[in-house]
Design a protein around this motif. Structure first.
Motif, PDB file in Angstrom:
ATOM      1  N   SER A 136     -29.389  42.857  35.766  1.00 55.00           N
ATOM      2  CA  SER A 136     -28.202  43.704  35.615  1.00 55.00           C
ATOM      3  C   SER A 136     -26.975  43.010  36.193  1.00 55.00           C
ATOM      4  CB  SER A 136     -28.423  45.040  36.300  1.00 55.00           C
ATOM      5  OG  SER A 136     -28.207  44.933  37.683  1.00 55.00           O
ATOM      6  N   LYS A 137     -27.179  42.262  37.278  1.00 50.28           N
ATOM      7  CA  LYS A 137     -26.042  41.577  37.895  1.00 50.28           C
ATOM      8  C   LYS A 137     -25.507  40.499  36.953  1.00 50.28           C
ATOM      9  CE  LYS A 137     -26.245  43.859  41.707  1.00 50.28           C
ATOM     10  NZ  LYS A 137     -25.312  44.947  41.870  1.00 50.28           N
ATOM     11  N   LEU A 138     -26.420  39.744  36.338  1.00 48.32           N
ATOM     12  CA  LEU A 138     -25.988  38.687  35.422  1.00 48.32           C
ATOM     13  C   LEU A 138     -25.254  39.292  34.231  1.00 48.32           C
ATOM     14  CD1 LEU A 138     -29.078  36.318  35.495  1.00 48.32           C
ATOM     15  CD2 LEU A 138     -26.822  35.917  36.452  1.00 48.32           C
ATOM     16  N   GLN A 139     -25.767  40.438  33.739  1.00 46.84           N
ATOM     17  CA  GLN A 139     -25.128  41.037  32.572  1.00 46.84           C
ATOM     18  C   GLN A 139     -23.788  41.659  32.916  1.00 46.84           C
ATOM     19  OE1 GLN A 139     -27.864  43.451  30.379  1.00 46.84           O
ATOM     20  NE2 GLN A 139     -28.875  41.628  29.578  1.00 46.84           N
ATOM     21  N   TYR A 185     -15.028  30.057  29.866  1.00 49.28           N
ATOM     22  CA  TYR A 185     -15.772  31.320  29.761  1.00 49.28           C
ATOM     23  C   TYR A 185     -17.265  31.064  29.670  1.00 49.28           C
ATOM     24  CZ  TYR A 185     -17.736  35.263  27.105  1.00 49.28           C
ATOM     25  OH  TYR A 185     -18.520  36.279  26.650  1.00 49.28           O
ATOM     26  N   LEU A 186     -17.646  30.081  28.792  1.00 54.38           N
ATOM     27  CA  LEU A 186     -19.068  29.759  28.655  1.00 54.38           C
ATOM     28  C   LEU A 186     -19.625  29.243  29.974  1.00 54.38           C
ATOM     29  CD1 LEU A 186     -18.995  28.096  25.132  1.00 54.38           C
ATOM     30  CD2 LEU A 186     -19.944  30.326  25.755  1.00 54.38           C
ATOM     31  N   TYR A 187     -18.812  28.459  30.656  1.00 54.75           N
ATOM     32  CA  TYR A 187     -19.246  27.955  31.961  1.00 54.75           C
ATOM     33  C   TYR A 187     -19.482  29.122  32.919  1.00 54.75           C
ATOM     34  CZ  TYR A 187     -19.124  25.884  36.544  1.00 54.75           C
ATOM     35  OH  TYR A 187     -19.442  25.548  37.828  1.00 54.75           O
ATOM     36  N   ASN A 188     -18.552  30.077  32.912  1.00 61.77           N
ATOM     37  CA  ASN A 188     -18.663  31.204  33.839  1.00 61.77           C
ATOM     38  C   ASN A 188     -19.902  32.051  33.597  1.00 61.77           C
ATOM     39  OD1 ASN A 188     -16.428  30.876  35.513  1.00 61.77           O
ATOM     40  ND2 ASN A 188     -15.079  31.617  33.910  1.00 61.77           N
ATOM     41  N   ILE A 189     -20.144  32.397  32.319  1.00 62.59           N
ATOM     42  CA  ILE A 189     -21.296  33.268  32.083  1.00 62.59           C
ATOM     43  C   ILE A 189     -22.603  32.492  32.186  1.00 62.59           C
ATOM     44  CG2 ILE A 189     -20.031  34.915  30.648  1.00 62.59           C
ATOM     45  CD1 ILE A 189     -21.284  33.638  28.206  1.00 62.59           C
ATOM     46  N   GLY A 190     -22.563  31.180  31.951  1.00 63.08           N
ATOM     47  CA  GLY A 190     -23.800  30.406  31.968  1.00 63.08           C
ATOM     48  C   GLY A 190     -24.143  29.846  33.331  1.00 63.08           C
ATOM     49  N   ILE A 191     -23.140  29.361  34.049  1.00 62.22           N
ATOM     50  CA  ILE A 191     -23.444  28.636  35.290  1.00 62.22           C
ATOM     51  C   ILE A 191     -22.870  29.336  36.516  1.00 62.22           C
ATOM     52  CG2 ILE A 191     -23.188  26.444  36.498  1.00 62.22           C
ATOM     53  CD1 ILE A 191     -23.105  25.108  33.733  1.00 62.22           C
ATOM     54  N   GLN A 192     -21.594  29.690  36.446  1.00 57.71           N
ATOM     55  CA  GLN A 192     -20.964  30.333  37.606  1.00 57.71           C
ATOM     56  C   GLN A 192     -21.736  31.573  38.062  1.00 57.71           C
ATOM     57  OE1 GLN A 192     -18.456  29.287  39.763  1.00 57.71           O
ATOM     58  NE2 GLN A 192     -16.679  29.934  38.592  1.00 57.71           N
ATOM     59  N   SER A 193     -22.170  32.393  37.085  1.00 57.54           N
ATOM     60  CA  SER A 193     -22.853  33.637  37.446  1.00 57.54           C
ATOM     61  C   SER A 193     -24.186  33.336  38.124  1.00 57.54           C
ATOM     62  CB  SER A 193     -23.060  34.518  36.221  1.00 57.54           C
ATOM     63  OG  SER A 193     -23.663  33.784  35.196  1.00 57.54           O
ATOM     64  N   ILE A 206     -16.496  35.079  41.067  1.00 50.39           N
ATOM     65  CA  ILE A 206     -16.420  34.418  42.371  1.00 50.39           C
ATOM     66  C   ILE A 206     -16.239  35.445  43.476  1.00 50.39           C
ATOM     67  CG2 ILE A 206     -15.078  32.851  43.794  1.00 50.39           C
ATOM     68  CD1 ILE A 206     -14.341  31.371  41.193  1.00 50.39           C
ATOM     69  N   SER A 207     -15.290  36.361  43.292  1.00 53.94           N
ATOM     70  CA  SER A 207     -14.984  37.239  44.423  1.00 53.94           C
ATOM     71  C   SER A 207     -15.927  38.437  44.516  1.00 53.94           C
ATOM     72  CB  SER A 207     -13.522  37.696  44.362  1.00 53.94           C
ATOM     73  OG  SER A 207     -13.241  38.212  43.093  1.00 53.94           O
ATOM     74  N   TYR A 208     -16.299  39.019  43.386  1.00 59.09           N
ATOM     75  CA  TYR A 208     -17.246  40.131  43.473  1.00 59.09           C
ATOM     76  C   TYR A 208     -18.626  39.602  43.828  1.00 59.09           C
ATOM     77  CZ  TYR A 208     -19.474  44.572  42.400  1.00 59.09           C
ATOM     78  OH  TYR A 208     -20.171  45.742  42.503  1.00 59.09           O
ATOM     79  N   GLY A 209     -18.943  38.428  43.291  1.00 57.09           N
ATOM     80  CA  GLY A 209     -20.248  37.833  43.542  1.00 57.09           C
ATOM     81  C   GLY A 209     -20.438  37.423  44.986  1.00 57.09           C
ATOM     82  N   ASN A 260     -32.371  50.463  31.527  1.00 58.80           N
ATOM     83  CA  ASN A 260     -32.190  50.490  32.973  1.00 58.80           C
ATOM     84  C   ASN A 260     -31.128  49.513  33.441  1.00 58.80           C
ATOM     85  OD1 ASN A 260     -34.043  52.448  33.227  1.00 58.80           O
ATOM     86  ND2 ASN A 260     -35.641  51.192  34.178  1.00 58.80           N
ATOM     87  N   THR A 261     -31.085  48.342  32.789  1.00 59.89           N
ATOM     88  CA  THR A 261     -30.054  47.369  33.159  1.00 59.89           C
ATOM     89  C   THR A 261     -28.678  47.991  32.987  1.00 59.89           C
ATOM     90  OG1 THR A 261     -31.533  45.902  31.980  1.00 59.89           O
ATOM     91  CG2 THR A 261     -29.568  44.940  32.908  1.00 59.89           C
ATOM     92  N   GLY A 262     -28.501  48.720  31.892  1.00 60.45           N
ATOM     93  CA  GLY A 262     -27.230  49.383  31.638  1.00 60.45           C
ATOM     94  C   GLY A 262     -26.907  50.401  32.718  1.00 60.45           C
ATOM     95  N   GLU A 263     -27.917  51.163  33.152  1.00 62.35           N
ATOM     96  CA  GLU A 263     -27.708  52.138  34.229  1.00 62.35           C
ATOM     97  C   GLU A 263     -27.171  51.449  35.474  1.00 62.35           C
ATOM     98  OE1 GLU A 263     -28.011  55.622  34.613  1.00 62.35           O
ATOM     99  OE2 GLU A 263     -27.898  55.250  32.459  1.00 62.35           O
TER     100      GLU A 263
END
Lengths: 491, 231
Positions: free
Chosen positions: A351-354, A385-393, A321-324, A259-262
């Protein structure tokens, strides 16, 4: 009649549901407009002095004349970006006892009230009165002013027409930028001098003032052209007549995420098929080229790594940043359905995080090409990149649960402040402050690389804790769910 | 089984829904009637946990809908266009809904075949996004999306208002058949007294948030309702 219509516009502005917020924005925009106009007046009065200083011993009137067409050429470009198409919800008026020509006249009059139309007047008229009038006489100066006004109106109506046309057929974009580009290129490579042409035209006009009828004629033609186009298109049907058959799409690679993928597939379609999210995504991609600004060789030589890491966070995190910024609001039109459908709030948040992780990974791979400049850039970008997927998101999703304003994804993004509100500014602040707070203690006490490592390691740790974060975010989301739903229903 | 206890919802001091006690048994078809502002849509939204009640609760299968999400797998609803994802093609939307309810693509295709007459050739393979469909066709997509889920509880807000006469009758027939096949609990709101009495087994008449009449449908129901709505 036009007064009544203007009055309705005025009411619709004040009585719109979010009048309070848009008023604050209008004040900010108004402030900048006043500043711009003020600068234009100041420039206008100082022009004589400036030209004398910069071009000593030359004929400043000739220099001035050479400058005018340059101005109007760049004016065309700027207008294309920022000039609004005047719209009036014509539907209720069409069946009333109002002539169509009156409605169009209203649209045209309304469109003329914009700051960009006053800039050239403020810029050129003082010089004309102070320098040209004494030398060539009042009548010539008057004719000169007439031609400046005409050029302004010509640009104004031509741009309205081109913009409307390019909504219908995107070839108009290509042709428009092609023509402007050809002019600029011809001038740049000295095939032809815009400056000489401009000087020739306007100096001739000083000798023969009646030539000002030429630009007047151009302005009238542009006006009539625009008027006729509107008259022919003042129907309820969309002017857009694209009848391209829409095909469904399927992203098989997302199937294994269930479902997350959907939901991720849904977000991808949302981006590809709607104007505003699409332009946000395009801009995030284009700004990948910012690397050439942030990763300058001299910064690398001087070891200004702190500069590079913040640049890297910005470049690789721009999509988040901008889509979020409008994470849930993008779906405001069908948020009721999303919440009543057979999917849990946790899956939705996940799903948003992924989605963020996936897109960031792609952007990271693309941006790794900067490694050809210096391999250390790749290491820095990895940390970012690690910062973005771990904290920014996490930050993006968290702030999204506080945004209660619907947005219309079909409208274009340039100068569109719909959906902006106070939380957005706090969000922007958080985006800048958090990485600095992580970096500073290590960067200061040890060295820049320690700071970069801290950002990367903390990002990775936080990413590994994503399930835990998801629980916390879901809790917050459920708490504010009704408020979000209420807000999105108020369009 | 759905139970409503002391449910109250107010907007700026005005009561929109006020239901002290209500029990809906499995397999009932509930027709919700009442003039504009009676609170029908608000009641639906409360059942779907889209708005927060000021007081009271709605239990779906013993569980409060505002606390647990267990009602979602067996509940389907279509209230308005806000339930459609308008930038998808109808097919994509059906596959999406099917996927969320563990139905494969082939399964969905099979299901859609039985809807051919209902769609009347203007929904599937139309080469349009849902946002480009007419309001009536959007409604058909919404209703089909609900039935696709093979729900235990179904909520439809004024389904007859946007459909052409033929489709209205087809819908009534379809709902009755589906109801007979599996004891579906259905909620329908409508202003069409003929249709609603024909399809429902029980009618709730709402006025200013209150349920003022609770009737088991029989041959007198229609005239009783017409009496109430008389000018």
């Amino acid at each position: 009649m036009i007064r009544i219509l203007l009055n309705h516009q005025w009411k619709s502005f004040w009585r719109s549901r979010n009048a309070g917020k848009s008023l604050a924005l209008q004040i900010v925009i108004g402030f900048f407009t006043v500043y711009l106009l003020f600068s234009a007046i100041a420039m206008g009065f100082m022009l004589q002095k400036l030209l004398t200083n910069f071009f000593p011993g030359q004929d400043i009137i000739k220099i001035f004349c050479g400058f005018i067409l340059y101005y109007f050429l760049s004016d065309v470009l700027i207008r294309f970006m920022i000039q609004d198409l005047p719209t009036l919800t014509i539907q209720p008026y069409l069946v009333q006892n109002i002539r169509r020509s009156q409605l169009i006249r209203f649209l045209n009059v309304r469109s003329m009230i914009t700051a960009i139309n006053f800039v050239p007047l403020f810029l050129f008229i003082p010089f004309t009165i102070m320098v040209i009038a004494p030398k060539y006489g009042g009548l010539t100066a008057f004719a000169f002013i007439i031609s400046i006004v005409s050029f302004t109106l010509f640009n104004h109506f031509i741009i309205l027409y081109v913009k409307r046309k390019s909504i219908i057929n995107s070839w108009w974009y290509v042709i428009f930028f092609g023509v402007i580009g050809a002019f600029a290129a011809a001038d740049y490579f000295h095939f032809f001098s815009l400056r000489d042409a401009s000087a020739a035209v306007f100096i001739k006009m000083l000798a023969m003032p009646f030539l000002c009828m030429l630009p007047v004629g151009m302005a009238i033609i542009a006006f009539i052209n625009n008027y006729r186009f509107l008259l022919a298109n003042l129907y309820l049907e969309d002017i857009v007549s694209k009848s391209r058959k829409k095909e469904g799409a399927e992203y098989t690679f997302l199937h294994r995420f269930g479902n997350t993928g959907e939901l991720i597939g849904l977000d991808i379609k949302l981006i590809l098929r709607n104007k505003r999210p699409r332009s946000v995504a395009m801009i995030s991609l284009l700004l990948l080229f910012y690397g050439f600004i942030f990763y300058k060789p001299q910064y690398i030589q001087e070891g200004k790594w702190y500069f590079l890491i913040f640049g890297a966070i910005f470049i690789t995190g721009l999509f988040i940043i901008s889509y979020g910024q409008f994470l849930f609001a993008w779906q405001s039109a069908h948020f009721d359905g999303m919440m009543a459908g057979n999917l849990s709030a946790r899956t939705y948040i996940k799903s948003k995080l992924q989605l963020f992780t996936g897109v960031s990974s792609v952007i990271f791979l693309l941006s790794s090409l900067y490694g050809f400049l210096n391999w250390k850039i790749v290491v820095i970008q990895l940390a970012a990149y690690l910062y973005n997927i771990g904290i920014q998101s996490i930050i993006a999703v968290y702030f999204a649960t506080f945004s209660y304003k619907a947005i219309d994804i079909g409208r274009s993004a340039t100068f569109n402040y719909q959906g902006m509100s106070a939380e957005r500014w706090v969000y922007a602040l958080a985006i800048y402050v958090v990485p600095i707070v992580i970096y500073l203690p290590f960067g200061w006490l040890i060295n820049a690389w320690a700071g970069i490592t801290a950002i990367g390691v903390l990002g990775l740790t936080s990413y590994l804790l994503q399930d835990w974060w998801t629980d916390i975010l879901t809790k917050g989301f459920l708490k504010r769910k009704y408020k979000i739903l209420d807000g999105f229903r108020e369009k | 089984m759905i139970t409503v206890k002391n449910l109250v919802k107010t907007y700026t001091g005005r009561i929109v829904v006020d239901i002290a006690a209500l029990q809906i048994n499995e397999g009932e078809i509930i027709g919700l009637v009442g003039n504009n502002g009676a609170g029908k849509t608000t009641f639906f939204r409360l059942m779907l946990d889209l708005i927060k009640a000021d007081r009271g609760e709605i239990l779906s299968g013993e569980k409060n809908v505002a606390v647990s999400e267990d009602w979602k797998p067996y509940t389907a609803a279509y209230l308005d266009e806000g339930f459609l994802i308008d930038y998808l093609t109808p097919e994509e939307y059906f596959y999406f809904v099917g996927k969320l309810n563990n139905r494969s693509k082939a399964d969905v295709d099979e299901f859609l075949k039985s809807f051919d007459t209902f769609f009347d050739g203007s929904v599937l393979k139309s080469g349009k996004y849902i946002r480009e469909l007419s309001k009536g066709n959007q409604f058909k997509v919404g209703i089909a999306g609900c039935l696709l889920q093979n729900p235990g509880v179904l909520l439809l807000d004024e389904p007859f208002a946007n459909l052409d006469p033929t489709t209205q009758l087809r819908l009534i027939k379809m709902l009755k058949e589906m109801h007979a096949q599996r004891r579906m609990t259905i909620f329908i709101s409508s202003h069409d007294l003929n249709h609603i009495t024909e399809v429902s087994t029980r009618i709730l008449l709402m006025e200013k948030g209150l349920i003022i009449k609770d009737l088991h449908t029989n041959q007198d129901t229609l005239s009783e309702l017409e009496d109430y709505f008389k000018v």
